[in-house]
Structures are given as C-alpha cells and as structure tokens.
Design a protein around this motif. Structure first.
Motif, short mmCIF file in Angstrom:
data_model
loop_
_atom_site.label_atom_id
_atom_site.label_comp_id
_atom_site.label_asym_id
_atom_site.label_seq_id
_atom_site.Cartn_x
_atom_site.Cartn_y
_atom_site.Cartn_z
N LEU A 1 0.82 -1.21 0.00
CA LEU A 1 0.00 0.00 0.00
C LEU A 1 0.85 1.26 0.00
N ASN A 2 1.88 1.30 0.82
CA ASN A 2 2.73 2.50 0.88
C ASN A 2 3.43 2.75 -0.46
N GLN A 3 3.95 1.69 -1.06
CA GLN A 3 4.67 1.82 -2.33
C GLN A 3 3.74 2.32 -3.43
N THR A 4 2.55 1.75 -3.54
CA THR A 4 1.62 2.15 -4.60
C THR A 4 1.07 3.55 -4.34
N THR A 5 0.76 3.87 -3.09
CA THR A 5 0.29 5.22 -2.76
C THR A 5 1.36 6.25 -3.12
N THR A 6 2.61 5.97 -2.76
CA THR A 6 3.72 6.87 -3.07
C THR A 6 3.86 7.06 -4.57
N PHE A 7 3.70 5.98 -5.34
CA PHE A 7 3.80 6.08 -6.80
C PHE A 7 2.73 7.04 -7.34
N PHE A 8 1.48 6.83 -6.95
CA PHE A 8 0.41 7.70 -7.46
C PHE A 8 0.61 9.14 -7.01
N ARG A 9 1.04 9.35 -5.77
CA ARG A 9 1.22 10.71 -5.25
C ARG A 9 2.44 11.39 -5.87
N ASP A 10 3.59 10.73 -5.89
CA ASP A 10 4.83 11.39 -6.28
C ASP A 10 5.13 11.35 -7.77
N VAL A 11 4.77 10.26 -8.45
CA VAL A 11 5.09 10.15 -9.88
C VAL A 11 3.95 10.69 -10.74
N LEU A 12 2.71 10.26 -10.46
CA LEU A 12 1.58 10.73 -11.26
C LEU A 12 0.96 12.01 -10.70
N ARG A 13 1.41 12.46 -9.52
CA ARG A 13 0.98 13.71 -8.89
C ARG A 13 -0.49 13.71 -8.49
N TRP A 14 -1.01 12.54 -8.09
CA TRP A 14 -2.38 12.44 -7.61
C TRP A 14 -2.43 12.92 -6.15
N ASN A 15 -3.63 13.29 -5.71
CA ASN A 15 -3.85 13.69 -4.32
C ASN A 15 -4.31 12.49 -3.49
N VAL A 16 -3.78 12.37 -2.31
CA VAL A 16 -4.25 11.38 -1.35
C VAL A 16 -5.39 12.05 -0.59
N THR A 17 -6.59 11.47 -0.66
CA THR A 17 -7.76 12.10 -0.04
C THR A 17 -8.25 11.39 1.20
N ALA A 18 -7.80 10.16 1.43
CA ALA A 18 -8.21 9.44 2.64
C ALA A 18 -7.20 8.33 2.92
N GLU A 19 -7.01 8.06 4.20
CA GLU A 19 -6.15 6.95 4.62
C GLU A 19 -6.81 6.30 5.83
N ASP A 20 -6.75 4.99 5.90
CA ASP A 20 -7.27 4.25 7.05
C ASP A 20 -6.29 3.13 7.37
N PRO A 21 -5.30 3.42 8.23
CA PRO A 21 -4.29 2.42 8.56
C PRO A 21 -4.86 1.17 9.24
N SER A 22 -6.03 1.27 9.83
CA SER A 22 -6.60 0.12 10.52
C SER A 22 -7.17 -0.91 9.55
N TYR A 23 -7.46 -0.49 8.30
CA TYR A 23 -8.07 -1.44 7.37
C TYR A 23 -7.06 -2.32 6.65
N PRO A 24 -5.99 -1.94 6.10
CA PRO A 24 -5.53 -0.61 5.67
C PRO A 24 -5.93 -0.29 4.22
N ARG A 25 -6.18 0.99 3.97
CA ARG A 25 -6.55 1.45 2.64
C ARG A 25 -6.18 2.92 2.49
N THR A 26 -6.03 3.34 1.23
CA THR A 26 -5.77 4.73 0.88
C THR A 26 -6.63 5.08 -0.32
N THR A 27 -7.11 6.31 -0.38
CA THR A 27 -7.85 6.78 -1.54
C THR A 27 -7.03 7.87 -2.22
#
Length: 134
Positions: free
Chosen positions: A19-45
């Motif tokens: 999850l961290n690797q893929t979230t970082t890719f979308f945020r840093d390489v494709l410049r997407w915004n992270v709009t939600a995170e739930d470490p207890s599930y875990p998931r990121t939007t």
C-alpha cells in the motif's frame, strides 16, 4: 435503447501488494492527491480530480501477482493524459523510476495519431496511459 440505471463510476477499488509503495507512486510520480487513509483497514484513496481509486493492502503473504491472461477482473487501468508532450514526458519519467516495469513506451495506437504506453507500477498494477490524439 434503454436508459442505464447507473450514472458513472464512483471509484475503483484495487488490492495492492504494498500500500505505501503504490500510494507513493500515485502521489509522487503521477501527482495524484491522497484524499483518505485508514491504517486500521488498511486502505488509501487517491484521485487525479476525475478518477478516484481506493487502494487496499492485500492481507495474504505471497499473494499471486496479477496475470492478464489467466485472472478474472482487472486487465489494466487506462488513464488519459491531456497531450502528447505529457505522455512522452511521463514515459521518460516512468522508464527511469525504480520498480516500474515498462511494457512498451509511447507508440501509435493503430495508425495514429492516438498514442499510448503500458507499464506496471512498482506494486504490480498494470496501467495504460493514453493520449487521444486530438
């Protein structure tokens, strides 16, 4: 012709290896915004302002990677870019990004002028980038 009972896609949920690797890719390489995170599930939007993805951490050690020829479900995620220059620039960026596996660099779709490329992000999701040629 009947009228569809749905009005479009709200989001696409994808299970990812890291999850961290893929979230970082979308945020840093494709410049997407992270709009939600739930470490207890875990998931990121994440979103580019048009498409919204919910990324879910796989819960199984040694989960089999996706194979487009043998698995049901997602074949690839196709994302459109605004112009040819963006596609070409992203192609160069992706080719130089650790963990990205480029299947093919930007090329014509059929006889063109549309162009696309295909790659897997570091977490294994197969993604197509497409410029519509107009």
């Amino acid at each position: 012709m009947s009228t569809a009972k749905t009005i479009g896609m709200n989001h696409l949920g994808l299970t990812v290896r890291d999850l961290n690797q893929t979230t970082t890719f979308f945020r840093d390489v494709l410049r997407w915004n992270v709009t939600a995170e739930d470490p207890s599930y875990p998931r990121t939007t994440v979103t580019d302002g048009t498409v919204r993805l919910t990324l879910w951490q796989v819960q199984v050690d040694g989960a089999a990677p996706f194979d487009r020829k043998t698995n049901l479900g997602l074949h690839h995620l196709a994302l459109e870019v605004a112009d040819e220059a963006t596609l070409l620039s992203l192609g160069e960026t992706l080719a130089a990004t650790d963990g990205v596996e480029v299947e093919f660099m930007p090329e014509f779709m059929g006889t063109g002028p549309r162009k696309h490329m295909m790659f897997a992000e570091p977490g294994g999701l197969r993604i197509e980038l497409l410029w519509a040629g107009i």
